[in-house]
Design a protein around this motif. Structure first.
Motif, PDB file in Angstrom:
ATOM      1  N   ILE A   1       0.817  -1.219   0.000  1.00 22.21           N
ATOM      2  CA  ILE A   1       0.000   0.000   0.000  1.00 22.21           C
ATOM      3  C   ILE A   1       0.848   1.266   0.000  1.00 22.21           C
ATOM      4  O   ILE A   1       0.324   2.362  -0.234  1.00 22.21           O
ATOM      5  N   GLY A   2       2.143   1.147   0.253  1.00 19.29           N
ATOM      6  CA  GLY A   2       2.996   2.327   0.287  1.00 19.29           C
ATOM      7  C   GLY A   2       4.443   1.920   0.453  1.00 19.29           C
ATOM      8  O   GLY A   2       4.801   0.748   0.338  1.00 19.29           O
ATOM      9  N   GLY A   3       5.285   2.909   0.721  1.00 17.88           N
ATOM     10  CA  GLY A   3       6.694   2.648   0.927  1.00 17.88           C
ATOM     11  C   GLY A   3       7.202   3.362   2.160  1.00 17.88           C
ATOM     12  O   GLY A   3       6.501   4.203   2.743  1.00 17.88           O
TER      13      GLY A   3
ATOM     14  N   TYR B   1       6.599  10.682   8.698  1.00 16.23           N
ATOM     15  CA  TYR B   1       5.933  11.640   7.814  1.00 16.23           C
ATOM     16  C   TYR B   1       5.281  10.872   6.663  1.00 16.23           C
ATOM     17  O   TYR B   1       5.665   9.744   6.360  1.00 16.23           O
ATOM     18  N   ARG B   2       4.319  11.519   6.019  1.00 16.06           N
ATOM     19  CA  ARG B   2       3.699  10.921   4.839  1.00 16.06           C
ATOM     20  C   ARG B   2       3.735  11.913   3.685  1.00 16.06           C
ATOM     21  O   ARG B   2       3.216  13.027   3.792  1.00 16.06           O
ATOM     22  N   VAL B   3       4.339  11.489   2.580  1.00 16.57           N
ATOM     23  CA  VAL B   3       4.445  12.313   1.380  1.00 16.57           C
ATOM     24  C   VAL B   3       3.566  11.695   0.296  1.00 16.57           C
ATOM     25  O   VAL B   3       3.697  10.507  -0.016  1.00 16.57           O
ATOM     26  N   PHE B   4       2.667  12.507  -0.261  1.00 22.87           N
ATOM     27  CA  PHE B   4       1.784  12.031  -1.323  1.00 22.87           C
ATOM     28  C   PHE B   4       2.371  12.369  -2.690  1.00 22.87           C
ATOM     29  O   PHE B   4       3.167  13.302  -2.832  1.00 22.87           O
ATOM     30  N   LYS B   5       1.964  11.603  -3.670  1.00 20.03           N
ATOM     31  CA  LYS B   5       2.484  11.758  -5.028  1.00 20.03           C
ATOM     32  C   LYS B   5       2.110  13.125  -5.617  1.00 20.03           C
ATOM     33  O   LYS B   5       0.974  13.570  -5.523  1.00 20.03           O
ATOM     34  N   ASP B   6       3.100  13.767  -6.237  1.00 20.16           N
ATOM     35  CA  ASP B   6       2.897  15.019  -6.962  1.00 20.16           C
ATOM     36  C   ASP B   6       3.223  14.739  -8.428  1.00 20.16           C
ATOM     37  O   ASP B   6       4.389  14.715  -8.833  1.00 20.16           O
ATOM     38  N   GLU B   7       2.199  14.521  -9.228  1.00 22.07           N
ATOM     39  CA  GLU B   7       2.382  14.082 -10.612  1.00 22.07           C
ATOM     40  C   GLU B   7       3.186  15.085 -11.438  1.00 22.07           C
ATOM     41  O   GLU B   7       4.040  14.699 -12.238  1.00 22.07           O
TER      42      GLU B   7
ATOM     43  N   TRP C   1       1.460   7.029  -1.889  1.00 21.72           N
ATOM     44  CA  TRP C   1       2.129   7.709  -0.777  1.00 21.72           C
ATOM     45  C   TRP C   1       3.369   6.947  -0.336  1.00 21.72           C
ATOM     46  O   TRP C   1       3.488   5.755  -0.564  1.00 21.72           O
ATOM     47  N   TRP C   2       4.268   7.707   0.276  1.00 16.84           N
ATOM     48  CA  TRP C   2       5.518   7.140   0.785  1.00 16.84           C
ATOM     49  C   TRP C   2       5.767   7.739   2.158  1.00 16.84           C
ATOM     50  O   TRP C   2       5.760   8.959   2.323  1.00 16.84           O
ATOM     51  N   ASP C   3       5.969   6.897   3.143  1.00 19.78           N
ATOM     52  CA  ASP C   3       6.271   7.381   4.490  1.00 19.78           C
ATOM     53  C   ASP C   3       7.769   7.508   4.681  1.00 19.78           C
ATOM     54  O   ASP C   3       8.553   6.780   4.065  1.00 19.78           O
ATOM     55  N   VAL C   4       8.156   8.442   5.536  1.00 22.16           N
ATOM     56  CA  VAL C   4       9.563   8.672   5.848  1.00 22.16           C
ATOM     57  C   VAL C   4       9.716   8.655   7.360  1.00 22.16           C
ATOM     58  O   VAL C   4       8.980   9.334   8.077  1.00 22.16           O
ATOM     59  N   GLY C   5      10.654   7.851   7.836  1.00 29.10           N
ATOM     60  CA  GLY C   5      10.965   7.817   9.264  1.00 29.10           C
ATOM     61  C   GLY C   5      12.357   8.372   9.488  1.00 29.10           C
ATOM     62  O   GLY C   5      13.277   8.058   8.728  1.00 29.10           O
ATOM     63  N   VAL C   6      12.527   9.205  10.510  1.00 22.40           N
ATOM     64  CA  VAL C   6      13.845   9.765  10.791  1.00 22.40           C
ATOM     65  C   VAL C   6      14.154   9.666  12.282  1.00 22.40           C
ATOM     66  O   VAL C   6      13.330  10.024  13.122  1.00 22.40           O
ATOM     67  N   LEU C   7      15.331   9.165  12.576  1.00 24.11           N
ATOM     68  CA  LEU C   7      15.828   9.116  13.947  1.00 24.11           C
ATOM     69  C   LEU C   7      16.752  10.314  14.135  1.00 24.11           C
ATOM     70  O   LEU C   7      17.800  10.408  13.492  1.00 24.11           O
ATOM     71  N   ILE C   8      16.336  11.242  15.003  1.00 23.80           N
ATOM     72  CA  ILE C   8      17.083  12.486  15.203  1.00 23.80           C
ATOM     73  C   ILE C   8      17.862  12.416  16.516  1.00 23.80           C
ATOM     74  O   ILE C   8      17.266  12.268  17.593  1.00 23.80           O
TER      75      ILE C   8
ATOM     76  N   GLY D   1      12.786  15.186  -3.400  1.00 24.12           N
ATOM     77  CA  GLY D   1      12.912  14.638  -4.748  1.00 24.12           C
ATOM     78  C   GLY D   1      13.102  13.137  -4.736  1.00 24.12           C
ATOM     79  O   GLY D   1      12.555  12.422  -5.572  1.00 24.12           O
ATOM     80  N   GLN D   2      13.871  12.636  -3.773  1.00 27.97           N
ATOM     81  CA  GLN D   2      14.092  11.195  -3.652  1.00 27.97           C
ATOM     82  C   GLN D   2      12.784  10.456  -3.405  1.00 27.97           C
ATOM     83  O   GLN D   2      12.507   9.428  -4.041  1.00 27.97           O
ATOM     84  N   VAL D   3      11.963  10.979  -2.515  1.00 23.68           N
ATOM     85  CA  VAL D   3      10.697  10.311  -2.196  1.00 23.68           C
ATOM     86  C   VAL D   3       9.731  10.388  -3.379  1.00 23.68           C
ATOM     87  O   VAL D   3       9.062   9.402  -3.709  1.00 23.68           O
ATOM     88  N   GLN D   4       9.654  11.533  -4.044  1.00 22.04           N
ATOM     89  CA  GLN D   4       8.795  11.637  -5.229  1.00 22.04           C
ATOM     90  C   GLN D   4       9.298  10.713  -6.335  1.00 22.04           C
ATOM     91  O   GLN D   4       8.502  10.161  -7.106  1.00 22.04           O
ATOM     92  N   PHE D   5      10.601  10.519  -6.414  1.00 20.15           N
ATOM     93  CA  PHE D   5      11.183   9.584  -7.378  1.00 20.15           C
ATOM     94  C   PHE D   5      10.657   8.173  -7.126  1.00 20.15           C
ATOM     95  O   PHE D   5      10.237   7.466  -8.047  1.00 20.15           O
ATOM     96  N   TYR D   6      10.654   7.754  -5.863  1.00 19.31           N
ATOM     97  CA  TYR D   6      10.154   6.429  -5.523  1.00 19.31           C
ATOM     98  C   TYR D   6       8.663   6.298  -5.837  1.00 19.31           C
ATOM     99  O   TYR D   6       8.211   5.247  -6.292  1.00 19.31           O
ATOM    100  N   LEU D   7       7.933   7.360  -5.609  1.00 19.75           N
ATOM    101  CA  LEU D   7       6.504   7.341  -5.937  1.00 19.75           C
ATOM    102  C   LEU D   7       6.286   7.220  -7.440  1.00 19.75           C
ATOM    103  O   LEU D   7       5.396   6.504  -7.898  1.00 19.75           O
ATOM    104  N   GLY D   8       7.114   7.922  -8.214  1.00 19.65           N
ATOM    105  CA  GLY D   8       6.984   7.860  -9.668  1.00 19.65           C
ATOM    106  C   GLY D   8       7.330   6.493 -10.227  1.00 19.65           C
ATOM    107  O   GLY D   8       6.650   5.977 -11.115  1.00 19.65           O
ATOM    108  N   VAL D   9       8.383   5.882  -9.701  1.00 14.23           N
ATOM    109  CA  VAL D   9       8.806   4.566 -10.193  1.00 14.23           C
ATOM    110  C   VAL D   9       7.842   3.468  -9.742  1.00 14.23           C
ATOM    111  O   VAL D   9       7.507   2.567 -10.501  1.00 14.23           O
ATOM    112  N   SER D  10       7.390   3.549  -8.495  1.00 14.49           N
ATOM    113  CA  SER D  10       6.552   2.482  -7.929  1.00 14.49           C
ATOM    114  C   SER D  10       5.101   2.565  -8.369  1.00 14.49           C
ATOM    115  O   SER D  10       4.401   1.551  -8.388  1.00 14.49           O
ATOM    116  N   GLY D  11       4.629   3.770  -8.683  1.00 12.21           N
ATOM    117  CA  GLY D  11       3.218   3.954  -9.003  1.00 12.21           C
ATOM    118  C   GLY D  11       2.327   4.028  -7.780  1.00 12.21           C
ATOM    119  O   GLY D  11       1.105   4.119  -7.904  1.00 12.21           O
ATOM    120  N   LEU D  12       2.921   4.008  -6.585  1.00 14.98           N
ATOM    121  CA  LEU D  12       2.144   4.092  -5.345  1.00 14.98           C
ATOM    122  C   LEU D  12       1.702   5.535  -5.088  1.00 14.98           C
ATOM    123  O   LEU D  12       2.246   6.480  -5.676  1.00 14.98           O
TER     124      LEU D  12
END
Length: 248
Positions: free
Chosen positions: A130-132, A207-213, A192-199, A179-190
Motif C-alpha cells: 500500500i505504500g513505501g 511523515y507521509r508524502v503524497f504523489k505530486d504528478e 504515498w511514501w512514508d519517511v521515518g527519521v531518527l534524530i 525529490g528522492q521520495v517523489q522519485f520512488y513514488l513515480g517509479v513504484s506507481g504508489l
C-alpha cells in the motif's frame, strides 16, 4: 517525442549496461560492485543534485560519478550507522502503524529504464503493498527552507498516530529528500511514501508524502535529458544546462 524513445539512446544505453556487466564479472568486493551498478542509471539519491536542491552534491559531481571520472562518496561512520539503524526505524514504524514492512529488490522504471529505485522498505497491509518507507538518521534538526520556500526546521511537524490509526499527516521532511521520495513514488506507481527519521538518537518521527504528478513529470524529464545528453553523449552538464527543465 521523448528523448529516450529515440532508438539511438536505447541502443547506447543497452551497450552501456553490457559493458558494465562485463566489468562486474571480475569484481568480488561488494562496495565496488555497488559503485559499478550505480553507473547503470540514476537513483533516488541523485535527484536532489539534478534538481539543484542538494547541499552535498552538484549535477556536475553526479556526471563525474556516472561517467567513471570520479568514484564518488564512499561513505563514512554516519552513513554506516544509518544502514545499521534502518532496520530499527522500520521495525519501530511497524509497531507504531500496525503495518508490516518488507525489503525490496532494485526496481527499474518501465518507461525509463535508466531510472533505478532502491527502496528501503515496502509497506503492506493484509499482504497487499500500500505504500513505501524511507528510513533516515540525522544528528541535528537545523532550520531550512523547504521546496515551497517556507522557513522551518529541516524535519518539521510529524504524523500523529493513535492505536495504529493515522490521525493527522505531515509531509515536512528534510527538503533534500523530497525529490528522492517523489522519485520512488513515480517509479513504484504508489500514492504515498512514508519517511521515518531518527534524530540525535532520542527523537523518532514519521511523515507521509503524497504523489505530486507534475513534480514527478518534470523531474523525470530533467533526469532523461541528463542521462541522454550528459551521460550517454558524454557532454558536461553546463553545456546543456539551459535545456534542462527546472522545477525550482
Amino acid at each position: 517525442i521523448k528523448m529516450f524513445e529515440l532508438k539511438q539512446y536505447q541502443d547506447k544505453h543497452q551497450q552501456r549496461l553490457v559493458h558494465i556487466d562485463e566489468k562486474l564479472k571480475g569484481v568480488t568486493d561488494e562496495m565496488e560492485r555497488f559503485r559499478l551498478n550505480r553507473k547503470k542509471g540514476l537513483g533516488g539519491s541523485d535527484m536532489s543534485a539534478l534538481l539543484g536542491t542538494s547541499k552535498y552534491r552538484t549535477t556536475h559531481q553526479v556526471w563525474l560519478e556516472k561517467t567513471g571520472r570520479s568514484e564518488g562518496f564512499k561513505g563514512n561512520l554516519a552513513t554506516a550507522f544509518g544502514q545499521y539503524a534502518e532496520d530499527f526505524v522500520a521495525q519501530y514504524y511497524a509497531a507504531q502503524t500496525g503495518y508490516s514492512v518488507s525489503e525490496a529488490n532494485t526496481v527499474i522504471c518501465p518507461e525509463h529504464p535508466f531510472l533505478l529505485a532502491n527502496f528501503d522498505r515496502l509497506v503492506l497491509k493484509d499482504g497487499k503493498i500500500i505504500g513505501g518507507l524511507e528510513c533516515k538518521t540525522t544528528g541535528y534538526n537545523f532550520p531550512a527552507l523547504d521546496w515551497k520556500g517556507r522557513s522551518r526546521p529541516k524535519w518539521g511537524e510529524q504524523n500523529v498516530y493513535a492505536n495504529h490509526e493515522l490521525i493527522s499527516s505531515s509531509d515536512e521532511i528534510d527538503p533534500d529528500y523530497y525529490g528522492q521520495v517523489q522519485f520512488y513514488l513515480g517509479v513504484s506507481g504508489l500514492d504515498w511514501w512514508d519517511v521515518g527519521v531518527l534524530i540525535s538518537n532520542h527523537d523518532l518521527r514519521f511523515y507521509r508524502v503524497f504523489k505530486d504528478e507534475q513534480f514527478i513529470s518534470n523531474m523525470f524529464r530533467t533526469a532523461e535529458i541528463f542521462w541522454c545528453k550528459n551521460v550517454i553523449d558524454d557532454i558536461e552538464p553546463a553545456q546543456v544546462y539551459d535545456d534542462i527543465i527546472s522545477i525550482n
